[in-house]
Design a protein around this motif. Structure first.
Motif, PDB file in Angstrom:
ATOM      1  N   PRO A 246       0.815  -1.220   0.000  1.00 10.33           N
ATOM      2  CA  PRO A 246       0.000   0.000   0.000  1.00 10.33           C
ATOM      3  C   PRO A 246       0.847   1.267   0.000  1.00 10.33           C
ATOM      4  CG  PRO A 246      -0.659  -1.543   1.736  1.00 10.33           C
ATOM      5  CD  PRO A 246       0.662  -1.994   1.235  1.00 10.33           C
ATOM      6  N   ALA A 247       0.188   2.368  -0.370  1.00 11.93           N
ATOM      7  CA  ALA A 247       0.826   3.681  -0.351  1.00 11.93           C
ATOM      8  C   ALA A 247       1.303   4.019   1.056  1.00 11.93           C
ATOM      9  CB  ALA A 247      -0.166   4.731  -0.840  1.00 11.93           C
ATOM     10  N   ALA A 255      -3.240   1.298  10.003  1.00 12.61           N
ATOM     11  CA  ALA A 255      -3.697   2.147  11.102  1.00 12.61           C
ATOM     12  C   ALA A 255      -4.813   3.114  10.713  1.00 12.61           C
ATOM     13  CB  ALA A 255      -2.512   2.944  11.662  1.00 12.61           C
ATOM     14  N   ASP A 256      -4.804   3.579   9.469  1.00 12.93           N
ATOM     15  CA  ASP A 256      -5.778   4.602   9.073  1.00 12.93           C
ATOM     16  C   ASP A 256      -7.212   4.082   9.118  1.00 12.93           C
ATOM     17  OD1 ASP A 256      -3.899   6.577   8.654  1.00 12.93           O
ATOM     18  OD2 ASP A 256      -3.652   6.134   6.520  1.00 12.93           O
ATOM     19  N   ASP A 257      -7.412   2.852   8.664  1.00 15.10           N
ATOM     20  CA  ASP A 257      -8.754   2.277   8.603  1.00 15.10           C
ATOM     21  C   ASP A 257      -8.644   0.779   8.893  1.00 15.10           C
ATOM     22  OD1 ASP A 257     -11.290   1.362   8.074  1.00 15.10           O
ATOM     23  OD2 ASP A 257     -11.414   2.173   6.035  1.00 15.10           O
ATOM     24  N   PRO A 258      -9.128   0.336  10.052  1.00 16.25           N
ATOM     25  CA  PRO A 258      -9.053  -1.101  10.375  1.00 16.25           C
ATOM     26  C   PRO A 258      -9.750  -1.984   9.341  1.00 16.25           C
ATOM     27  CG  PRO A 258      -9.693   0.186  12.306  1.00 16.25           C
ATOM     28  CD  PRO A 258      -9.737   1.120  11.141  1.00 16.25           C
ATOM     29  N   PRO A 278       9.532  -2.587   7.835  1.00 15.50           N
ATOM     30  CA  PRO A 278       9.601  -3.965   8.333  1.00 15.50           C
ATOM     31  C   PRO A 278       8.451  -4.355   9.255  1.00 15.50           C
ATOM     32  CG  PRO A 278      11.175  -2.579   9.497  1.00 15.50           C
ATOM     33  CD  PRO A 278      10.577  -1.727   8.414  1.00 15.50           C
ATOM     34  N   MET A 279       8.212  -5.650   9.298  1.00 14.74           N
ATOM     35  CA  MET A 279       7.349  -6.287  10.295  1.00 14.74           C
ATOM     36  C   MET A 279       5.902  -5.807  10.246  1.00 14.74           C
ATOM     37  SD  MET A 279       9.345  -8.482  11.779  1.00 14.74           S
ATOM     38  CE  MET A 279       8.888  -8.885  13.476  1.00 14.74           C
ATOM     39  N   ALA A 280       5.373  -5.655   9.032  1.00 16.87           N
ATOM     40  CA  ALA A 280       3.966  -5.298   8.824  1.00 16.87           C
ATOM     41  C   ALA A 280       3.588  -3.994   9.514  1.00 16.87           C
ATOM     42  CB  ALA A 280       3.050  -6.430   9.294  1.00 16.87           C
ATOM     43  N   ARG A 281       4.535  -3.061   9.573  1.00 12.74           N
ATOM     44  CA  ARG A 281       4.254  -1.731  10.103  1.00 12.74           C
ATOM     45  C   ARG A 281       4.439  -0.698   9.007  1.00 12.74           C
ATOM     46  NH1 ARG A 281       3.427  -1.278  15.764  1.00 12.74           N
ATOM     47  NH2 ARG A 281       2.359   0.604  15.044  1.00 12.74           N
ATOM     48  N   ASN A 282       3.534   0.262   8.926  1.00 13.74           N
ATOM     49  CA  ASN A 282       3.674   1.357   7.978  1.00 13.74           C
ATOM     50  C   ASN A 282       4.546   2.447   8.578  1.00 13.74           C
ATOM     51  OD1 ASN A 282       0.291   0.607   7.643  1.00 13.74           O
ATOM     52  ND2 ASN A 282       1.763   0.188   6.022  1.00 13.74           N
ATOM     53  N   HIS A 283       5.412   3.017   7.745  1.00  7.97           N
ATOM     54  CA  HIS A 283       6.368   3.994   8.280  1.00  7.97           C
ATOM     55  C   HIS A 283       5.665   5.198   8.900  1.00  7.97           C
ATOM     56  CE1 HIS A 283      10.221   5.847   8.853  1.00  7.97           C
ATOM     57  NE2 HIS A 283       9.826   6.939   8.214  1.00  7.97           N
ATOM     58  N   GLN A 284       4.504   5.568   8.368  1.00  2.00           N
ATOM     59  CA  GLN A 284       3.782   6.707   8.933  1.00  2.00           C
ATOM     60  C   GLN A 284       3.378   6.453  10.387  1.00  2.00           C
ATOM     61  OE1 GLN A 284       2.640   9.916   8.268  1.00  2.00           O
ATOM     62  NE2 GLN A 284       4.289   9.823   6.760  1.00  2.00           N
TER      63      GLN A 284
END
Length: 506
Positions: A246-247, A255-258, A278-284
């Motif tokens: 994703p973008a 996190a933006d929309d469950p 890494p690890m299914a986390r978005n940098h934002q």
């Protein structure tokens, strides 16, 4: 300029005038030939003039989907119902199997499909043990769409739509749908086999201001929510893709929309994260809490980062592929020199977290290590990852694959992947908003990658998505079957794509 045009085109014009009818007839035949064949598809089984049985007899089409089958199949079947209405104006209803014109299902989940196999009216051997494979077959007065799994069934549904004249780009590129009074189905068994590349997807990147502004105008949100992503997922499935990064510059998918992750799971799309997430986390997610979290530095802030990683693994979707490793804060190098000992420690701890959270060996959770930009130096200095991890090689951001594995490296059990660009923002120059990658060059590099064993994951960076319709289609078609095309005829693919989107007369 006028003199230049006269000088170079005058010898051609008399020849064209003399044989104009012949030229136009040949061009018309070519357009008809190529437009009749959907891109990278099964053999033609739909006709609008004649066939073995009429699908929309009496102006009605009944569809059956077993309520116990996976939700993504039902969602695609409802899209098929809308496609049928647009093509022929039929009244489409969902009904019982015996009364249906179209019976849809995956083996092991659909009682109707399993019954046909048990009665030996449908050959289950064509599907059992296969990956993402469909078969379409006329049995009596019914069209059967059966899949080896949910994505195979979904691809079969959209194969019918595409052969009816509904382009995968009907939504994103506003491709008109031609009306036909009758839809005939030919007898036989039709399939497109199994995909050559296991995971085939796109990366939405550098999405401001174009995509972000469009989403804000369309949905009223400052991020991509599940309504937006559902449209992206549908496009991917119609193109026989199965994965998305994703973008990430201003948005945080998880996190933006469950509902984003839930929608992906339901529709059958596998989510990953980019080479520096890494690890299914978005940098934002880190950027928004940087004051609370502290530095993105594993040497000085390991405990916080480990907890950050742990939360990502707890939250990820069922099929999601986990990116491991680590780069610097915000798509940068982690250090001036490749500190292999530090990155090896990071990967070891990440896999420990995966094992602890999942309760299973780390190798049972699909993982990828992307050798993007400076990360390739870590590999060249001798760093290795466990055998179950897919190693992703990359291009140089302008369509040139940087390296391929040698014969010994190709034995790596986790396989090899490719991260490729048709959109890039960065030094020393940008290539964004318009596709500047020549078709022949892209074909040659993707063929090279596949021939050298890069067949586990292919991800294409498409920026805002919208201006990249053609390279996306070429990439997805080649990911399904790279051997379908030859360099001497690769521009035929371009002609077929244009005929499908713009029509024969154009």
């Amino acid at each position: 300029m006028k003199q230049l045009k006269q000088q170079y085109f005058r010898p051609v014009l008399p020849l064209f005038r003399e044989h104009r009818a012949g030229f136009l007839a040949c061009l018309g035949c070519l357009c008809l030939l190529f437009s009749a064949l959907p891109l990278a598809a099964a053999d033609r089984f739909v006709s609008f003039s004649n066939g073995d049985f009429l699908l929309n007899e009496g102006g009605k089409v009944g569809i059956f989907v077993d309520e116990t089958d996976q939700k993504g199949i039902s969602l695609a079947a409802h899209n098929l119902a809308e496609d049928l209405k647009k093509v022929c104006g039929a009244q489409v209803v969902f009904t019982e199997a015996a009364a249906a014109r179209i019976v849809i299902g995956s083996i092991g989940h659909s009682k109707a499909i399993d019954k046909l196999i048990k009665e030996k009216r449908l050959n289950g051997a064509l599907l059992r043990g296969k990956r993402e494979k469909f078969i379409l077959q006329r049995i009596g007065k019914q069209l059967i769409i059966a899949g080896s799994d949910r994505r195979g069934t979904i691809y079969g549904i959209y194969e019918l739509s595409q052969q009816m004249g509904v382009s995968p780009w009907y939504d994103w590129a506003d491709v008109p749908i031609e009306r036909h009074d009758k839809i005939y189905i030919s007898a036989g068994i039709y399939t497109d086999g199994e995909p050559a590349v296991r995971y085939r997807g796109l990366f939405l990147n550098d999405e401001a201001p174009c995509l972000t502004s469009w989403v804000k105008h369309t949905y009223g949100t400052d991020y991509g929510d599940h309504r937006f992503y559902a449209r992206v997922f549908e496009l991917l499935l119609r193109l026989k893709g199965n994965m998305l990064w994703p973008a990430m510059w201003g948005w945080a998918f998880y996190a933006d929309d469950p509902e984003n992750s839930k929608t992906a799971d339901e529709m059958g799309i596998i989510i990953g994260t980019s080479h520096h997430e890494p690890m299914a986390r978005n940098h934002q997610e880190w950027v928004r809490k940087r004051k609370e979290y502290g530095a993105w530095n594993y040497q000085t802030n390991q405990n916080v980062l480990d907890q950050f990683f742990r939360e990502g693994i707890r939250r990820k979707g069922k099929e999601d592929i986990v990116t491991i490793g680590m780069r610097g804060d915000g798509d940068e190098a982690m250090s001036a020199a490749a500190d292999t000992r530090l990155l090896e420690r990071i990967v070891s701890n990440q896999r420990r977290i995966i094992r602890e959270v999942s309760g299973r060996p780390a190798g049972e959770t699909p993982q990828v290590w992307a050798l993007y930009k400076e990360v390739l130096e870590y590999y060249d200095k001798g760093m290795r990852v466990p055998d179950d991890v897919t190693i992703m090689l990359c291009d140089d951001n302008w369509g040139n694959v940087r390296r391929v594995p040698n014969e010994r490296e190709r034995k790596h059990k986790g396989g090899w992947g490719l991260y490729y660009h048709v959109d890039y923002v960065g030094a020393p120059r940008n290539t964004k908003w318009l596709n500047v990658t020549p078709t022949q060059h892209m074909f040659e590099q993707l063929q090279l990658a596949y021939q050298y064993g890069l067949d586990r994951i292919w991800i294409l960076n498409v920026g805002d998505l919208k201006p990249m319709e053609y390279p996306i289609s070429l990439f997805m078609n080649m990911a399904w079957n790279p051997n379908e095309f030859a360099i001497s005829a690769i521009t035929d693919h371009t002609l077929r794509f244009c005929a499908e989107q713009f029509g024969d007369s154009q």
